[in-house]
Design an enzyme around this catalytic site. Structure first.
Site, PDB file in Angstrom:
ATOM      1  N   ASP A 181       1.223  -0.715  -0.051  1.00  0.00           N
ATOM      2  CA  ASP A 181       0.524   0.006   0.109  1.00  0.00           C
ATOM      3  C   ASP A 181       0.651   1.323  -0.100  1.00  0.00           C
ATOM      4  OD1 ASP A 181      -1.327   2.486   0.432  1.00  0.00           O
ATOM      5  OD2 ASP A 181      -2.740   1.387   2.379  1.00  0.00           O
ATOM      6  N   ARG A 200      11.359   9.120  10.773  1.00  0.00           N
ATOM      7  CA  ARG A 200      10.340   9.482  11.309  1.00  0.00           C
ATOM      8  C   ARG A 200      12.203   8.961  12.951  1.00  0.00           C
ATOM      9  NH1 ARG A 200       5.344   8.061  12.353  1.00  0.00           N
ATOM     10  NH2 ARG A 200       4.349   8.071  10.303  1.00  0.00           N
ATOM     11  N   GLU A 245      30.225   2.551   2.007  1.00  0.00           N
ATOM     12  CA  GLU A 245      29.603   1.098   1.531  1.00  0.00           C
ATOM     13  C   GLU A 245      29.071   0.698   0.714  1.00  0.00           C
ATOM     14  OE1 GLU A 245      26.487  -0.274   3.960  1.00  0.00           O
ATOM     15  OE2 GLU A 245      26.554   1.359   5.804  1.00  0.00           O
ATOM     16  N   SER A 249      14.492   3.363   0.741  1.00  0.00           N
ATOM     17  CA  SER A 249      14.956   4.493   1.475  1.00  0.00           C
ATOM     18  C   SER A 249      16.580   4.192   1.301  1.00  0.00           C
ATOM     19  CB  SER A 249      15.518   4.405   2.991  1.00  0.00           C
ATOM     20  OG  SER A 249      15.640   3.154   3.826  1.00  0.00           O
ATOM     21  N   ASN A 271      17.622   7.433   2.118  1.00  0.00           N
ATOM     22  CA  ASN A 271      18.719   7.349   2.954  1.00  0.00           C
ATOM     23  C   ASN A 271      20.580   6.953   2.735  1.00  0.00           C
ATOM     24  OD1 ASN A 271      21.031   6.589   4.753  1.00  0.00           O
ATOM     25  ND2 ASN A 271      20.070   4.624   5.786  1.00  0.00           N
ATOM     26  N   ARG A 285      12.222  11.610  16.770  1.00  0.00           N
ATOM     27  CA  ARG A 285      11.393  10.604  18.129  1.00  0.00           C
ATOM     28  C   ARG A 285      13.070  10.645  18.839  1.00  0.00           C
ATOM     29  NH1 ARG A 285      10.801   3.860  18.092  1.00  0.00           N
ATOM     30  NH2 ARG A 285      10.310   4.044  20.781  1.00  0.00           N
ATOM     31  N   HIS A 305      21.448  11.520  11.830  1.00  0.00           N
ATOM     32  CA  HIS A 305      20.995   9.949  11.066  1.00  0.00           C
ATOM     33  C   HIS A 305      19.671   9.922  11.020  1.00  0.00           C
ATOM     34  CE1 HIS A 305      22.324   6.488   8.150  1.00  0.00           C
ATOM     35  NE2 HIS A 305      21.831   6.260   9.599  1.00  0.00           N
ATOM     36  N   THR A 317      17.472  -3.289  15.507  1.00  0.00           N
ATOM     37  CA  THR A 317      17.601  -1.973  14.083  1.00  0.00           C
ATOM     38  C   THR A 317      17.367  -0.612  14.876  1.00  0.00           C
ATOM     39  OG1 THR A 317      15.767  -1.749  12.715  1.00  0.00           O
ATOM     40  CG2 THR A 317      17.326  -3.044  12.171  1.00  0.00           C
ATOM     41  N   CYS A 334      27.158   3.082   8.350  1.00  0.00           N
ATOM     42  CA  CYS A 334      26.800   4.311   7.743  1.00  0.00           C
ATOM     43  C   CYS A 334      27.852   5.972   8.288  1.00  0.00           C
ATOM     44  CB  CYS A 334      26.052   4.909   7.891  1.00  0.00           C
ATOM     45  SG  CYS A 334      24.596   4.165   6.857  1.00  0.00           S
ATOM     46  N   SER A 383      25.503   1.125  11.696  1.00  0.00           N
ATOM     47  CA  SER A 383      25.720   0.206  12.407  1.00  0.00           C
ATOM     48  C   SER A 383      27.027  -0.622  12.548  1.00  0.00           C
ATOM     49  CB  SER A 383      24.700  -0.511  11.293  1.00  0.00           C
ATOM     50  OG  SER A 383      23.747   0.342  11.098  1.00  0.00           O
TER      51      SER A 383
END
Length: 350
Positions: free
Chosen positions: A30, A241, A82, A155, A268, A245, A236, A203, A114, A298
């Site tokens: 969707d 979101r 990367e 992303s 990203n 946050r 980052h 993650t 990253c 990461s």
């Protein structure tokens, strides 16, 4: 810490974009749900003749043009990515010749997911601070990978940012830095694998939030900063979101975060993610502004930096180097078939 900081910056975003809804339709998702889930409307896609090397070169050339310094005065160059085109062959050595740097230069490709470009920033700062080099450059550039049909595909995008570090002509003086690192298996790509894998639940809380909060709170506690001290905060941006946050969790007002958010428009860009937001802020910053920059990688780790903008930035902003905002608007939309072609994801078998 003696006086050292950012002397110049340059960014590059490929013109091509694919809308999130275009990808979602192909895989039966969707579109509205996916856009709302990640807050990514579209992402940047490298052209068929572009890769992490060409993106790094373009970003670095723009940083040099803005700095108006002789490239041979760059004593060290670091590249964080990367997306190396070669398993064994550095991008940094290619940049030495492409940019006209001296052969008497420290050149290294960095590795830390990253935040490899961020590690290059600290390496350059250390060499400049020690007096061993006059200027250092770090580049974060990626054509990040996402397996077709997997959520990373919504992303993972392309872009690059270059920063020049020095003592003279500083536009953003480095005031403080704090690092937070642990062994966290949130995201990885094995040798020979074309696409990365991620640990789903790892993650978020154990990786991104724990490390960014750890680095930021550690910096604030060590140096006595408060959220109100910062004019802007750049984190980052794996999606739209997470940075909002984490700012809320750190009691940093969203108004200080929104100006540096670029992921909604380009996805990203991995090593260029936080640095692209930082470049966007430098494009508009005023003398006296204080910028909190917190890249994340990461595996996992985060560096928190505080920069104070100087009067010199007004001169650097007057150049004809494209701003991040201009590049966000300069775009050509492609469909999914063109996307597969440009990313060389169509494989022919004998």
């Amino acid at each position: 810490m003696s006086r050292v900081g950012i002397v110049s910056w340059g960014a590059y975003i490929p013109k091509y974009r694919i809308r999130t809804e275009e990808v979602a339709k192909i895989w039966g998702d969707d579109p509205l749900r996916i856009v709302d889930l990640y807050l990514v409307d579209e992402k940047s896609v490298e052209g068929i003749d572009e890769d992490a090397v060409t993106i790094a070169v373009e970003a670095a050339k723009r940083a040099l043009k803005r700095a108006r310094i002789d490239p041979k005065r760059i004593g060290a160059i670091y590249v964080g990515t990367e997306s190396k085109p070669y398993a064994v062959k550095p991008i940094s050595s290619i940049l030495v010749d492409a940019l006209g740097l001296s052969n008497n230069v420290f050149a290294v490709d960095m590795e830390f997911a990253c935040k490899a470009g961020s590690e290059g920033l600290m390496a350059a700062v250390g060499l400049v601070e020690s007096g061993r080099i006059e200027y250092g450059m770090t580049v974060g550039a990626d054509t990040s990978q996402g397996e077709p049909g997997e959520h990373l595909e919504y992303s993972a995008s392309s872009g690059g940012v270059a920063l020049i570090v020095g003592r003279d002509g500083i536009v953003a003086e480095l005031e403080a830095v704090y690092s937070f690192v642990s062994d966290t298996p949130d995201f990885w790509r094995r040798e020979g694998s074309p696409y990365p894998m991620h640990g789903e639940g790892f993650t978020g809380e154990p990786a991104y939030f724990r490390h960014i909060i750890g680095a930021t709170r550690g910096l604030m506690e060590k140096y006595g900063y408060k959220p109100s001290d910062f004019t802007y905060a750049v984190f980052h941006q794996p999606n739209g979101r997470f940075p909002v946050r984490v700012a809320s969790m750190l009691n940093i007002p969203i108004e200080k975060v929104k100006p540096g958010i670029v992921v909604t428009h380009i996805g990203n860009t991995y090593n260029a993610s936080a640095l692209m937001g930082f470049a966007k802020i430098l494009d508009m910053a005023k003398p006296g502004d204080k910028i909190l920059l917190v890249p994340f990688g990461s595996g996992a780790g985060s560096n928190a930096y505080v920069f104070t903008v100087t009067d010199t930035i007004l001169e650097r902003q007057k150049t004809d180097v494209p701003t991040v905002e201009q590049m966000l608007r300069d775009k050509i939309y492609i469909d999914y078939a063109q996307y597969l072609k440009m990313r060389k994801m169509i494989k022919l078998f004998e």
